[in-house]
Design an enzyme around this catalytic site. Structure first.
Site, PDB file in Angstrom:
ATOM      1  CD  GLU A 146      -2.863  -7.524   3.816  1.00  0.00           C
ATOM      2  OE1 GLU A 146      -1.755  -6.986   3.717  1.00  0.00           O
ATOM      3  OE2 GLU A 146      -3.424  -8.072   2.873  1.00  0.00           O
ATOM      4  CG  HIS A 205       1.311  -9.957   0.681  1.00  0.00           C
ATOM      5  ND1 HIS A 205       1.322  -9.818   2.057  1.00  0.00           N
ATOM      6  CD2 HIS A 205       0.167  -9.346   0.258  1.00  0.00           C
ATOM      7  CE1 HIS A 205       0.235  -9.154   2.436  1.00  0.00           C
ATOM      8  NE2 HIS A 205      -0.486  -8.851   1.364  1.00  0.00           N
ATOM      9  CD  GLU A 206      -0.931  -8.586  -3.466  1.00  0.00           C
ATOM     10  OE1 GLU A 206      -2.102  -8.921  -3.678  1.00  0.00           O
ATOM     11  OE2 GLU A 206      -0.620  -7.802  -2.550  1.00  0.00           O
TER      12      GLU A 206
HETATM   13 ZN   LIG Z   1      -2.496  -8.118   1.154  1.00  0.00          ZN
END
Ligand SMILES: [Zn+2]
Length: 289
Positions: free
Chosen positions: A207, A142-143
């Site tokens: 996101e 994710h990062e």
């Molecule tokens: Zn995030």
């Protein structure tokens, strides 16, 4: 706001005038097809990311973990995620990044980030949430996607961050000489806001993109992508206390996030099943939160 945006654009254009071919303007995300407005070059972003990272590491509040039980698993997972990134649709950029991984000893902060240029930090407070190396792979997938998909750069180009963007530009312009300190706003735009106490959550589309591409990277790195669902369940349960984190005010909402992950899972599982699965040991216990 429109006017402010044009001022930013003007300053960014001036900044880029020495190398006009690097001004990218509109780009299309190779995974989602989303169109992105980007007014900085990758090399400028890498420079800013490196500077922000240095500022985090120089922060007297930051203590880098020297404990191999904490550092080794993080490095192991990060290396595999980075290898996957170098095979991904972001391969070119991933090979250009100067990757670096730091474990910050802070059991109360449930956070991790990856800055432009591949500068990764993991706070030990994320360990109970990640739980295993597979959970950590979901976090890092994710990062790292935030960095590869240039989400920080996009925020700097979006007008609402005019001041931050201007300060960033000032810093970049002076980087060859004075190398001034990045402002809190600039740190936040780049993704290190939690460290300077300025929370600037990524947008819903950022996101979602990080969740989607993140599980593809984790799967390609040999980690079971289904762990991402458990990760976010734990995040929801444990996010009550602790220090600032990009995960504390997350978009999309929990239900939407889980539903989306389940929708994308068949694609991620297809990648995972074609790989040699990697052992996913438990992460070390930390002191009570
Ligand atoms: Zn995030």
């Amino acid at each position: 706001m429109i006017r402010a945006r044009w001022v930013t654009r003007f300053v960014l254009l001036v900044l880029s005038s020495t190398s006009p071919f690097v001004l990218s303007g509109c780009e299309t995300n190779p995974y989602t097809g989303r169109s992105q407005l980007l007014m900085t070059s990758v090399s400028e972003e890498m420079q800013l990311g490196a500077q922000a990272y240095q500022q985090v590491k120089n922060d007297p509040k930051v203590h880098q973990s020297q404990d191999s039980r904490e550092v080794e698993p993080v490095k192991r997972v990060a290396v595999r995620i980075i290898e996957a990134a170098k095979r991904s649709k972001y391969a070119e950029m991933a090979k250009q990044f100067q990757w670096e991984v730091t474990v910050i000893k802070d059991d109360k902060t449930m956070n991790a980030f990856a800055l432009p240029g591949g500068k990764i930090a993991v706070y030990t407070g994320i360990f109970p949430v990640a739980k295993t190396e597979a959970g950590l792979a979901a976090v890092l997938g994710h990062e790292v996607t935030h960095a590869l998909a240039r989400h920080g750069a996009e925020r700097m180009s979006q007008g609402e961050l005019t001041n931050a963007a201007l300060q960033v530009v000032g810093a970049a312009a002076g980087a060859s000489g004075m190398n001034p300190t990045l402002s809190q706003g600039a740190m936040a735009a780049l993704g290190a806001g939690a460290q300077v106490g300025v929370l600037l959550p990524f947008s819903r589309s950022h996101e979602s993109e990080a969740d989607y591409i993140g599980i593809l990277l984790a799967a390609d790195a040999g980690y079971d992508p289904r762990e991402s669902v458990h990760l976010w369940e734990r995040m929801e349960q444990l996010s009550g206390g602790g220090g600032p984190s990009e995960f504390l005010s997350t978009h999309p909402g929990h239900e939407t996030r889980i539903a989306q992950l389940k929708k994308w899972m068949p694609e991620a599982m297809g990648i995972y099943q074609a790989r040699q699965p990697v052992p996913a040991a438990d992460l070390p216990a930390i002191s009570a939160r």
